[in-house]
Design a protein around this motif. Structure first.
Motif, short mmCIF file in Angstrom:
data_model
loop_
_atom_site.label_atom_id
_atom_site.label_comp_id
_atom_site.label_asym_id
_atom_site.label_seq_id
_atom_site.Cartn_x
_atom_site.Cartn_y
_atom_site.Cartn_z
N ALA A 319 0.85 -1.19 0.00
CA ALA A 319 0.00 0.00 0.00
C ALA A 319 0.89 1.24 0.00
O ALA A 319 1.97 1.24 0.59
N TYR A 322 0.47 6.78 2.03
CA TYR A 322 -0.59 7.78 2.19
C TYR A 322 -1.98 7.22 1.91
O TYR A 322 -2.94 7.98 1.80
N ARG A 323 -2.09 5.90 1.76
CA ARG A 323 -3.42 5.33 1.50
C ARG A 323 -4.37 5.71 2.63
O ARG A 323 -4.06 5.55 3.82
N GLY A 324 -5.50 6.28 2.24
CA GLY A 324 -6.53 6.66 3.20
C GLY A 324 -6.26 7.96 3.93
O GLY A 324 -7.09 8.41 4.72
N ILE A 325 -5.13 8.60 3.67
CA ILE A 325 -4.77 9.80 4.42
C ILE A 325 -5.62 11.00 4.02
O ILE A 325 -5.91 11.88 4.84
N GLU A 327 -8.99 11.69 3.20
CA GLU A 327 -10.30 11.03 3.33
C GLU A 327 -11.25 11.45 2.21
O GLU A 327 -11.44 12.63 1.94
N GLY A 330 -9.20 9.54 -2.28
CA GLY A 330 -8.66 8.36 -2.95
C GLY A 330 -7.41 8.59 -3.77
O GLY A 330 -7.09 7.80 -4.66
N ASP A 333 -5.03 5.62 -3.05
CA ASP A 333 -5.64 4.32 -2.73
C ASP A 333 -5.41 3.32 -3.86
O ASP A 333 -6.34 2.79 -4.47
N ALA A 425 1.00 9.18 9.66
CA ALA A 425 0.39 7.95 9.13
C ALA A 425 1.07 6.70 9.69
O ALA A 425 0.69 5.58 9.33
#
Length: 976
Positions: A319, A322-325, A327, A330, A333, A425
């Motif tokens: 991943a 920064y995935r999901g950082i 909100e 995307g 993502d 994160a």
């Protein structure tokens, strides 16, 4: 009856000449420059017909600023080449030139605008370009006079300028050959980008300085792969010095030959932010240093669980940290693949390379290989695009230097924001800083970034459709064949350097996002993709119209409203095409000079190929390089047969020159104090294949060498006063000493010509200087002063000596003319004072083969060895004040070698030793004899010369006072 002896001083033939002892070069050199211009020396040389062509093609200096010492070195070397080739019988033409387009001039005009509170973008582009042209013209006039003051010959009245209309037309035409033969393409790839200047830069426009960078170790969570890596939180840890590129990450690269391990965190000290139980994958060789950076190094904190194989890694995806950082947005993502890369090493970091295809060449190549997406997050000014979550609008580089650390160019916003975001994160494994070398613009001195932008490229590995395949089908093949088979390198090491650069270089970025230059004269179809066959308009008639318009009005016409419609009329629908407004890399301009100078000018080259390009070693990646690529694309081979490179100029301590250090040496100051000939002599005395040192003490030494040489020439001129051709003596009738001098001239003639042919100016001058000061001043002149001053004019010895002096004069003056252009002209005019006379209109005189006499040379080598012993013995007596002069002596010389003894008896050895008498004997030398350890079998016993001193020649002889003229010897009595 008076016993006072007559004064015979007026009867002695002492040297007389108007040639001054003090040169006064700074004052007198401009007079000779004016004279050469008045009598048209350069043009008169062109009238010599039937000579083989020699062309040195001038690498164009940039039309901006006064000359520095490197310019002087370069131009003087070129001048020595041209003059020596001309004097060896070639038609050696020299067309000076200037590079006129490009960012430095554009930058100067922009600075003037900013000072007035104006914005360049608000000004009509043609008006702006005309101001750039005017600026360049002003500096060309200044630099031309500064180059001429160095004594450089050439077609100064008609130089070449890359901004001349014909030059701009040919540059555009050469570019359109790339368009037509398939080399040109538009691509989106990372290039070195200057956020300050807002343009791409070529490697040759880049210099490297140390900076301090943030370094970060970042955790990428493993999302899929073998179960052992997914059943417990496991991270692949990367290391980077560019935190600002993390938002652009699209993959992780690993080295297939590197050993990796899975490590578990089993404890942690208070200062660590890591979590017990988490696992990380690292290169085994680098694991210890990575854990130490994270403050958990040691068996109580970490244990190795197992090997991680290349197959394990290739099966993983991670991943993005920064995935999901952000909100709901995307942005990050997506899965991050783990890919094998040959560029990955275990020299530093973690053994994993964070891969952002938009911001590095290795990364880009990985992107091409594995189909990774490109990003466009960084704008031209070095800020993130405004719509990028979390970081939009932040600057990557500082706008002003960090007052606490001038080596830190990184702005607090982008780098620090990324580091904080990673920490927030839970992805920051460790952080630090490091000092390392980093690319900067050599103009603005600002750091660069690698940035993905749409640019125009010349493909150097694409097969070209041009019918010029004798030396290869691609630009790279043709360039490498030229290097290996067609070009001679001086020094030879330059071949390896240029070859390595061509072998390893990427495609050539041709486009710049600027205003002052030759535009990329092409049109693209609206709505078409770069991969489409009809993306570029390829029409020979359109190209011909563009070239004709540039010939008539210059490249400015490209920017005139309606130009597209004019050149496309009846050939293509103007509404279907967009006009490209980027300008060409200025290295393409200078790389094309072979076409509009060597090929097109009547004083160019017969075949459009130069015999020599001559520049500093940095031009292996500059002009030599771009000229080779450009000509390989349009001519099918290198535009030169020879490349000569010289080093850089340093101060006396070997330090790089810098205005801030105050150790620069300006040519103007040297000329003002010493004269240009001293500067030229410094060049000749230096080994230009290495870096050259210059400074006050070095120049003093050069001036001293010049003074000694000038005195030799002055003596020769004085001794030749009143010489008539009727005095000449045939070489075969001369005494052996004169025949030996002619033999030395024959040797030197061969050596001088070979040296000039090999561009070995240091070797040529050293041989001539040693000959003039050792063979002539300290030996031949010293011996023959007696005959010159005191013999009767009809004396064979005196006539032979003067005949040899004439031969010496003719050769030394012309041999040194390519180096000491002003002094040799002064020497020449002392004997050839005609209104149109000049040494620079002469060829090197032919030397008769009959002068060469190896047997005589070997004999005289032995004679000179014995003479050294005699001279040493006399010096002992002079130091002890037993005698005041060698003429008071009549030594006995013991020689055991019968052949050498016979040789000594065949000449007047007393005259050679400048003694009034001398006895030669084969008897064994007595114990008190003087000896030199390096000359065995020779001993000298000192004896006073018997008799009285001749009042005219000062020899001490028994017959003095027995002749008609009181106080004279027989020789002087007869002369009187």
């Amino acid at each position: 009856m008076s016993t006072e002896l007559p004064d015979y001083r007026d009867t002695v033939f002492l040297p007389e000449t108007d040639f001054p002892m003090r040169a006064g070069l700074p004052q007198r050199e401009p007079e000779w420059l004016a004279r050469w211009a008045r009598i048209g020396v350069y043009d008169r040389l062109r009238e010599k017909t039937g000579r083989k062509d020699f062309t040195l093609h001038d690498g164009p200096p940039y039309a901006n600023g006064h000359l520095h010492i490197g310019h002087a070195l370069n131009k003087v070397l070129k001048d020595m080449v041209v003059r020596s080739q001309q004097m060896m019988g070639r038609d050696a033409r020299y067309v000076p030139g200037w590079d006129c387009h490009g960012l430095p001039i554009e930058w100067k005009i922009e600075e003037q605008y900013r000072a007035k509170g104006l914005n360049k973008d608000d000004v009509d582009i043609v008006t702006f370009r005309q101001e750039c042209r005017k600026f360049a013209e002003g500096w060309i006039d200044i630099q031309r006079e500064e180059f001429k003051r160095l004594g450089v010959t050439g077609n100064w009245a008609n130089p070449y300028l890359t901004m001349d209309f014909h030059a701009e037309a040919v540059i555009a035409d050469e570019f359109m050959k790339f368009l037509m033969n398939g080399a040109l393409y538009q691509g989106s790839k990372p290039v070195m980008w200057s956020p300050v200047e807002k343009t791409a830069l070529a490697e040759a426009e880049v210099e490297y300085h140390d900076i301090t960078s943030h370094t970060i170790w970042v955790r990428f969570p493993v999302m899929s792969g073998p179960a052992v890596f997914t059943n417990t939180r496991t991270d692949v840890v990367i290391w980077t010095t560019t935190p600002w590129t993390i938002p652009q990450n699209r993959a992780i690269s690993f080295g297939p030959g590197i050993g990796y391990g899975l490590y578990e965190i089993i404890g942690r000290p208070e200062e660590s932010t890591l979590t017990i139980g988490h696992r990380v994958i690292l290169a085994d060789k680098l694991a210890e240093s990575a854990f130490a950076q994270a403050k958990i190094n040691g068996p109580e904190f970490v244990r190795r669980l197992c090997d991680v194989t290349p197959d394990d890694l290739a099966a993983m995806t991670c991943a993005h940290p920064y995935r999901g950082i952000a909100e709901g947005q995307g942005e990050w993502d997506f899965d991050v693949p783990v890919l094998p890369g040959d560029h990955v090493t275990d020299d530093a970091g973690t053994g994993f390379v964070h891969t952002a295809p938009s911001h590095g060449d290795d990364d880009y190549q990985m992107g091409l290989k594995f189909g990774l997406p490109m990003t466009y997050n960084v704008e031209a000014d070095g800020t993130y695009r405004a719509s990028l979550p979390l970081f939009g609008g932040m600057a990557i580089l500082r706008s002003e230097p960090d007052p606490k650390n001038k080596r830190n160019p990184w702005d607090g916003a982008a780098n620090v924001a990324n580091i904080k975001a990673l920490a927030g994160a839970g992805a920051l494994f460790a952080k630090g800083t490091m000092l390392h070398s980093y690319p900067h613009s050599w103009r603005s001195k600002a750091p660069l970034i690698y940035r993905n932008t749409p640019q125009w490229f010349a493909a150097i590995d694409r097969k070209l459709d041009d019918g010029l395949g004798n030396y290869g089908q691609t630009i790279r093949e043709r360039a490498l064949t030229s290097i290996r088979e067609l070009v001679t390198f001086t020094p030879a090491i330059g071949k390896n350097r240029l070859q390595a650069m061509i072998e390893n270089r990427p495609d050539w970025v041709l486009s710049r996002q600027r205003a002052w230059g030759v535009p990329l004269t092409c049109f693209v179809k609206k709505g078409a993709l770069p991969s489409d066959a009809d993306f570029l308009l390829k029409n020979p008639e359109v190209n011909a119209r563009i070239k004709a318009a540039f010939e008539a009005e210059g490249a400015d016409v490209w920017y005139v409203q309606g130009f597209k419609e004019k050149v496309l009329a009846d050939l293509a629908d103007p509404q279907e095409y967009e006009q490209v407004n980027d300008v060409l890399d200025v290295w393409f301009d200078s790389g094309s000079t072979h076409a509009f100078v060597l090929r097109d000018r009547p004083d160019g080259s017969e075949d459009g190929i130069a015999d020599l390009y001559l520049e500093g070693t940095d031009q292996h990646r500059g002009w030599f390089h771009s000229s080779l690529l450009q000509a390989s694309g349009t001519k099918g081979r290198a535009p030169y047969r020879g490349l000569l490179t010289h080093g850089f100029t340093l101060d006396e301590k070997g330090m790089k020159m810098s205005k801030s250090l105050g150790n620069t040496v300006a040519p103007e100051e040297v000329i003002k104090e010493y004269g240009a000939d001293i500067l030229r002599l410094w060049v000749a005395l230096s080994d230009y294949t290495q870096d050259l040192r210059i400074g006050k003490e070095i120049l003093k030494g050069v001036a001293d060498s010049y003074r000694r040489l000038r005195n030799t020439m002055r003596y020769m001129l004085g001794a030749l006063q009143g010489f008539e051709t009727s005095e000449r003596v045939a070489a075969s009738d001369m005494p052996e000493l004169e025949q030996w001098v002619l033999h030395r001239l024959s040797e030197l003639d061969e050596q001088v010509r070979a040296g000039y042919q090999a561009y070995d100016f240091q070797g040529v001058f050293q041989k001539l200087f040693t000959f003039a000061t050792t063979d002539l001043s300290a030996f031949y002149f010293d011996i023959r002063k007696d005959a010159l001053y005191c013999d009767a004019p009809s004396s064979l010895t005196r006539r032979a000596c003067r005949t040899v002096l004439e031969a010496l004069y003719d050769r030394l003056t012309t041999w040194m003319a390519p180096i000491l252009v002003f002094t040799t002209e002064e020497v020449w005019l002392c004997r050839h004072p005609g209104a149109d006379s000049s040494v620079h209109l002469q060829d090197l005189p032919e030397t008769p083969a009959s002068w060469r006499n190896e047997a005589l040379a070997a004999k005289w080598e032995g004679i000179r060895q014995v003479r050294r012993t005699v001279t040493g013995a006399l010096e002992v007596q002079r130091t002890a004040k037993v005698i005041g002069a060698s003429l008071e002596a009549a030594p006995v010389v013991h020689v055991t070698d019968t052949a050498i003894l016979a040789a000594l008896k065949s000449v007047n050895f007393a005259d050679l030793c400048i003694t009034s008498g001398l006895q030669l004997t084969a008897d064994p030398e007595p114990p008190e004899a003087f000896r030199l350890p390096e000359i065995p079998g020779v001993g000298v016993v000192f004896e006073h010369a018997p008799g009285q001193k001749c009042q005219r020649c000062w020899k001490v002889l028994p017959d003095v006072g027995t002749h008609k003229h009181p106080g004279t010897c027989a020789r002087c009595d007869a002369a009187l």
